[in-house]
Design a protein around this motif. Structure first.
Motif, PDB file in Angstrom:
ATOM      1  N   SER A 260       0.839  -1.409  -0.235  1.00  0.00           N
ATOM      2  CA  SER A 260      -0.049   0.159   0.215  1.00  0.00           C
ATOM      3  C   SER A 260       0.715   1.540  -0.422  1.00  0.00           C
ATOM      4  O   SER A 260       1.970   1.126   1.031  1.00  0.00           O
ATOM      5  CB  SER A 260      -0.789  -0.443   1.068  1.00  0.00           C
ATOM      6  OG  SER A 260      -1.771  -0.905   1.009  1.00  0.00           O
ATOM      7  N   ILE A 261       0.581   2.345  -0.487  1.00  0.00           N
ATOM      8  CA  ILE A 261       1.461   3.577  -0.985  1.00  0.00           C
ATOM      9  C   ILE A 261       0.700   4.310   0.102  1.00  0.00           C
ATOM     10  O   ILE A 261      -0.458   4.555   0.703  1.00  0.00           O
ATOM     11  CB  ILE A 261       1.306   4.427  -2.190  1.00  0.00           C
ATOM     12  CG1 ILE A 261       1.441   3.086  -3.699  1.00  0.00           C
ATOM     13  CG2 ILE A 261       1.189   5.604  -2.291  1.00  0.00           C
ATOM     14  CD1 ILE A 261       2.750   3.337  -3.607  1.00  0.00           C
ATOM     15  N   ARG A 262       1.435   4.795   1.166  1.00  0.00           N
ATOM     16  CA  ARG A 262       2.048   6.044   2.306  1.00  0.00           C
ATOM     17  C   ARG A 262       2.154   7.296   1.797  1.00  0.00           C
ATOM     18  O   ARG A 262       3.092   6.903   1.643  1.00  0.00           O
ATOM     19  CB  ARG A 262       1.529   5.281   3.829  1.00  0.00           C
ATOM     20  CG  ARG A 262       0.597   3.825   3.647  1.00  0.00           C
ATOM     21  CD  ARG A 262      -1.025   4.828   4.132  1.00  0.00           C
ATOM     22  NE  ARG A 262      -1.760   3.790   4.375  1.00  0.00           N
ATOM     23  CZ  ARG A 262      -2.336   2.794   3.867  1.00  0.00           C
ATOM     24  NH1 ARG A 262      -2.693   3.402   2.281  1.00  0.00           N
ATOM     25  NH2 ARG A 262      -3.225   2.427   3.819  1.00  0.00           N
ATOM     26  N   TYR A 263       1.817   8.448   2.230  1.00  0.00           N
ATOM     27  CA  TYR A 263       2.537   9.735   2.331  1.00  0.00           C
ATOM     28  C   TYR A 263       2.618   9.874   4.149  1.00  0.00           C
ATOM     29  O   TYR A 263       1.968   9.532   4.660  1.00  0.00           O
ATOM     30  CB  TYR A 263       1.195  10.959   1.980  1.00  0.00           C
ATOM     31  CG  TYR A 263       1.615   9.971  -0.179  1.00  0.00           C
ATOM     32  CD1 TYR A 263       2.895  11.091  -0.506  1.00  0.00           C
ATOM     33  CD2 TYR A 263       0.557  10.047  -0.229  1.00  0.00           C
ATOM     34  CE1 TYR A 263       2.366  10.109  -1.736  1.00  0.00           C
ATOM     35  CE2 TYR A 263       0.467   9.428  -1.361  1.00  0.00           C
ATOM     36  CZ  TYR A 263       1.084   9.662  -2.628  1.00  0.00           C
ATOM     37  OH  TYR A 263       0.900   9.146  -3.996  1.00  0.00           O
ATOM     38  N   ASP A 264       3.773  10.677   4.725  1.00  0.00           N
ATOM     39  CA  ASP A 264       3.673  10.747   5.800  1.00  0.00           C
ATOM     40  C   ASP A 264       3.359  12.512   5.599  1.00  0.00           C
ATOM     41  O   ASP A 264       3.567  13.567   4.875  1.00  0.00           O
ATOM     42  CB  ASP A 264       5.994  11.533   5.470  1.00  0.00           C
ATOM     43  CG  ASP A 264       5.930  11.857   7.381  1.00  0.00           C
ATOM     44  OD1 ASP A 264       5.210  12.138   7.975  1.00  0.00           O
ATOM     45  OD2 ASP A 264       7.167  11.421   7.559  1.00  0.00           O
ATOM     46  N   ARG A 265       2.071  12.885   6.605  1.00  0.00           N
ATOM     47  CA  ARG A 265       1.971  13.662   7.240  1.00  0.00           C
ATOM     48  C   ARG A 265       2.502  14.587   7.264  1.00  0.00           C
ATOM     49  O   ARG A 265       2.545  15.839   6.245  1.00  0.00           O
ATOM     50  CB  ARG A 265       0.620  13.801   8.327  1.00  0.00           C
ATOM     51  CG  ARG A 265      -0.067  14.941   8.125  1.00  0.00           C
ATOM     52  CD  ARG A 265      -0.894  15.189  10.011  1.00  0.00           C
ATOM     53  NE  ARG A 265      -1.974  14.322   9.408  1.00  0.00           N
ATOM     54  CZ  ARG A 265      -3.010  14.514   8.955  1.00  0.00           C
ATOM     55  NH1 ARG A 265      -3.389  15.388   8.339  1.00  0.00           N
ATOM     56  NH2 ARG A 265      -3.975  13.172   8.904  1.00  0.00           N
ATOM     57  N   ALA A 266       4.306  14.467   7.728  1.00  0.00           N
ATOM     58  CA  ALA A 266       5.166  16.316   8.092  1.00  0.00           C
ATOM     59  C   ALA A 266       5.544  16.748   6.421  1.00  0.00           C
ATOM     60  O   ALA A 266       5.573  18.055   6.222  1.00  0.00           O
ATOM     61  CB  ALA A 266       6.056  15.516   9.039  1.00  0.00           C
ATOM     62  N   GLU A 267       5.629  15.438   6.045  1.00  0.00           N
ATOM     63  CA  GLU A 267       6.175  15.508   4.578  1.00  0.00           C
ATOM     64  C   GLU A 267       5.855  16.722   3.709  1.00  0.00           C
ATOM     65  O   GLU A 267       5.378  17.552   2.912  1.00  0.00           O
ATOM     66  CB  GLU A 267       6.492  14.722   3.291  1.00  0.00           C
ATOM     67  CG  GLU A 267       6.940  15.148   1.991  1.00  0.00           C
ATOM     68  CD  GLU A 267       8.319  15.650   2.314  1.00  0.00           C
ATOM     69  OE1 GLU A 267       8.472  16.477   0.813  1.00  0.00           O
ATOM     70  OE2 GLU A 267       8.719  15.792   2.694  1.00  0.00           O
ATOM     71  N   LEU A 268       3.458  16.512   3.843  1.00  0.00           N
ATOM     72  CA  LEU A 268       2.837  16.605   3.069  1.00  0.00           C
ATOM     73  C   LEU A 268       2.275  18.606   3.884  1.00  0.00           C
ATOM     74  O   LEU A 268       2.214  19.671   2.945  1.00  0.00           O
ATOM     75  CB  LEU A 268       1.587  15.909   2.548  1.00  0.00           C
ATOM     76  CG  LEU A 268       1.559  14.442   2.158  1.00  0.00           C
ATOM     77  CD1 LEU A 268      -0.092  14.178   2.727  1.00  0.00           C
ATOM     78  CD2 LEU A 268       0.953  14.889   0.821  1.00  0.00           C
ATOM     79  N   GLU A 269       2.404  18.390   4.736  1.00  0.00           N
ATOM     80  CA  GLU A 269       1.875  19.581   5.480  1.00  0.00           C
ATOM     81  C   GLU A 269       3.561  20.758   5.102  1.00  0.00           C
ATOM     82  O   GLU A 269       3.141  22.212   5.550  1.00  0.00           O
ATOM     83  CB  GLU A 269       2.776  19.140   7.469  1.00  0.00           C
ATOM     84  CG  GLU A 269       0.590  18.933   7.509  1.00  0.00           C
ATOM     85  CD  GLU A 269       0.299  18.653   9.023  1.00  0.00           C
ATOM     86  OE1 GLU A 269       1.580  19.021   9.704  1.00  0.00           O
ATOM     87  OE2 GLU A 269      -0.248  18.378   8.798  1.00  0.00           O
ATOM     88  N   LYS A 270       4.912  20.426   5.260  1.00  0.00           N
ATOM     89  CA  LYS A 270       6.218  21.143   4.193  1.00  0.00           C
ATOM     90  C   LYS A 270       6.044  21.536   3.147  1.00  0.00           C
ATOM     91  O   LYS A 270       6.063  22.836   2.811  1.00  0.00           O
ATOM     92  CB  LYS A 270       7.703  20.335   4.643  1.00  0.00           C
ATOM     93  CG  LYS A 270       8.165  20.839   4.216  1.00  0.00           C
ATOM     94  CD  LYS A 270       9.797  19.621   4.459  1.00  0.00           C
ATOM     95  CE  LYS A 270       9.783  19.951   3.161  1.00  0.00           C
ATOM     96  NZ  LYS A 270      11.144  19.067   2.850  1.00  0.00           N
TER      97      LYS A 270
END
Length: 70
Positions: free
Chosen positions: A49-59
């Motif tokens: 499953s693909i996941r994205y790090d919330r901290a990276e998205l917020e940056k």
């Protein structure tokens, strides 16, 4: 309610108002937010499953690359 550290493509699309198609295209082109694959079976590239790090998205959001859905 706790805040999730990693988001699925659907959750990113809903929260940041970006289509799943755009996220997929960015991954293919090596652009956009960094995606990680969890639960991948050895020698099976299509598993996991693909996941994205919330901290990276917020940056990226804070840099003006992405915006929150209204």
């Amino acid at each position: 309610m706790s805040i999730k550290k990693y988001l699925s493509p659907r959750e990113v699309a809903d929260e940041f108002n970006i289509s799943i198609h755009t996220l997929r295209k960015w991954r293919s082109d090596g652009r956009g937010p960094v995606a990680i694959k969890v639960g991948q079976i050895k020698d099976n590239k299509r598993s996991g499953s693909i996941r994205y790090d919330r901290a990276e998205l917020e940056k990226l959001f804070n840099q003006g690359v992405m915006s929150y859905a209204r």
